[in-house]
Design a protein around this motif. Structure first.
Motif, PDB file in Angstrom:
ATOM      1  N   UNK A   2       0.848  -1.188   0.000  1.00 12.75           N
ATOM      2  CA  UNK A   2       0.000   0.000   0.000  1.00 12.75           C
ATOM      3  C   UNK A   2       0.887   1.243   0.000  1.00 12.75           C
ATOM      4  N   UNK A   3       0.257   2.408  -0.072  1.00 11.05           N
ATOM      5  CA  UNK A   3       1.015   3.662  -0.184  1.00 11.05           C
ATOM      6  C   UNK A   3       1.976   3.855   0.987  1.00 11.05           C
ATOM      7  N   UNK A   4       1.529   3.565   2.196  1.00 14.35           N
ATOM      8  CA  UNK A   4       2.391   3.749   3.366  1.00 14.35           C
ATOM      9  C   UNK A   4       3.602   2.821   3.325  1.00 14.35           C
ATOM     10  N   UNK A   5       3.413   1.595   2.854  1.00 11.88           N
ATOM     11  CA  UNK A   5       4.529   0.654   2.734  1.00 11.88           C
ATOM     12  C   UNK A   5       5.525   1.120   1.682  1.00 11.88           C
ATOM     13  N   UNK A   6       5.008   1.652   0.590  1.00 11.44           N
ATOM     14  CA  UNK A   6       5.890   2.163  -0.464  1.00 11.44           C
ATOM     15  C   UNK A   6       6.700   3.340   0.065  1.00 11.44           C
ATOM     16  N   UNK A   7       6.048   4.268   0.740  1.00 10.68           N
ATOM     17  CA  UNK A   7       6.754   5.430   1.300  1.00 10.68           C
ATOM     18  C   UNK A   7       7.771   5.003   2.350  1.00 10.68           C
ATOM     19  N   UNK A   8       7.438   4.001   3.162  1.00 12.01           N
ATOM     20  CA  UNK A   8       8.379   3.502   4.171  1.00 12.01           C
ATOM     21  C   UNK A   8       9.595   2.881   3.498  1.00 12.01           C
ATOM     22  N   UNK A   9       9.387   2.135   2.419  1.00 11.80           N
ATOM     23  CA  UNK A   9      10.501   1.518   1.692  1.00 11.80           C
ATOM     24  C   UNK A   9      11.384   2.584   1.058  1.00 11.80           C
ATOM     25  N   UNK A  10      10.773   3.622   0.508  1.00 13.25           N
ATOM     26  CA  UNK A  10      11.546   4.720  -0.066  1.00 13.25           C
ATOM     27  C   UNK A  10      12.408   5.368   1.012  1.00 13.25           C
ATOM     28  N   UNK A  11      11.842   5.612   2.184  1.00 12.17           N
ATOM     29  CA  UNK A  11      12.600   6.213   3.292  1.00 12.17           C
ATOM     30  C   UNK A  11      13.770   5.322   3.701  1.00 12.17           C
ATOM     31  N   UNK A  12      13.549   4.008   3.741  1.00 15.29           N
ATOM     32  CA  UNK A  12      14.630   3.075   4.085  1.00 15.29           C
ATOM     33  C   UNK A  12      15.765   3.156   3.072  1.00 15.29           C
ATOM     34  N   UNK A  13      15.410   3.217   1.800  1.00 17.21           N
ATOM     35  CA  UNK A  13      16.431   3.269   0.757  1.00 17.21           C
ATOM     36  C   UNK A  13      17.193   4.592   0.778  1.00 17.21           C
ATOM     37  N   UNK A  14      16.517   5.676   1.066  1.00 16.04           N
ATOM     38  CA  UNK A  14      17.190   6.973   1.170  1.00 16.04           C
ATOM     39  C   UNK A  14      18.179   6.942   2.334  1.00 16.04           C
ATOM     40  N   UNK A  15      17.768   6.348   3.450  1.00 15.65           N
ATOM     41  CA  UNK A  15      18.678   6.203   4.599  1.00 15.65           C
ATOM     42  C   UNK A  15      19.879   5.326   4.246  1.00 15.65           C
ATOM     43  N   UNK A  16      19.629   4.241   3.515  1.00 15.85           N
ATOM     44  CA  UNK A  16      20.719   3.350   3.111  1.00 15.85           C
ATOM     45  C   UNK A  16      21.692   4.079   2.194  1.00 15.85           C
ATOM     46  N   UNK A  17      21.163   4.907   1.302  1.00  9.91           N
ATOM     47  CA  UNK A  17      22.016   5.691   0.408  1.00  9.91           C
ATOM     48  C   UNK A  17      22.895   6.654   1.213  1.00  9.91           C
ATOM     49  N   UNK A  18      22.307   7.310   2.185  1.00  8.70           N
ATOM     50  CA  UNK A  18      23.067   8.236   3.031  1.00  8.70           C
ATOM     51  C   UNK A  18      24.174   7.495   3.774  1.00  8.70           C
ATOM     52  N   UNK A  19      23.854   6.340   4.310  1.00  9.47           N
ATOM     53  CA  UNK A  19      24.840   5.539   5.039  1.00  9.47           C
ATOM     54  C   UNK A  19      25.975   5.110   4.116  1.00  9.47           C
TER      55      UNK A  19
END
Length: 81
Positions: A2-19
């Motif tokens: 769902x939309x919230x899961x997609x947004x949560x996954x995007x946030x995780x990937x952005x954090x992984x990119x920063x790391x």
């Protein structure tokens, strides 16, 4: 997803990119490793953003967004801006 899961996954990937970028800056990982992982993250981010856009468009036009699924990376990556 769902939309919230997609947004949560995007946030995780952005954090992984920063790391990853921080690890590269400190020398904790080499550039080849960072580039490979960043490429994977960028492709998955493109897929998630594209999925989110299609689901929102489906919902805005009165359709049910649930049937909209993630498209393969090569298809999403071949889109022209």
């Amino acid at each position: 997803m769902d939309q919230q899961q997609i947004l949560a996954r995007i946030a995780e990937m952005v954090d992984a990119e920063k790391t990853l970028r921080e690890s590269l800056a400190t020398g904790a990982i080499d550039e080849a490793t960072e580039r490979a992982r960043l490429g994977d993250l960028e492709r998955e981010l493109d897929q998630c953003w594209e999925l989110l856009r299609r689901r929102r468009a489906k919902e805005a036009s009165g359709g049910e967004p649930a049937p909209v699924r993630l498209r393969p990376a090569p298809r999403v990556e071949s889109y022209e801006a």
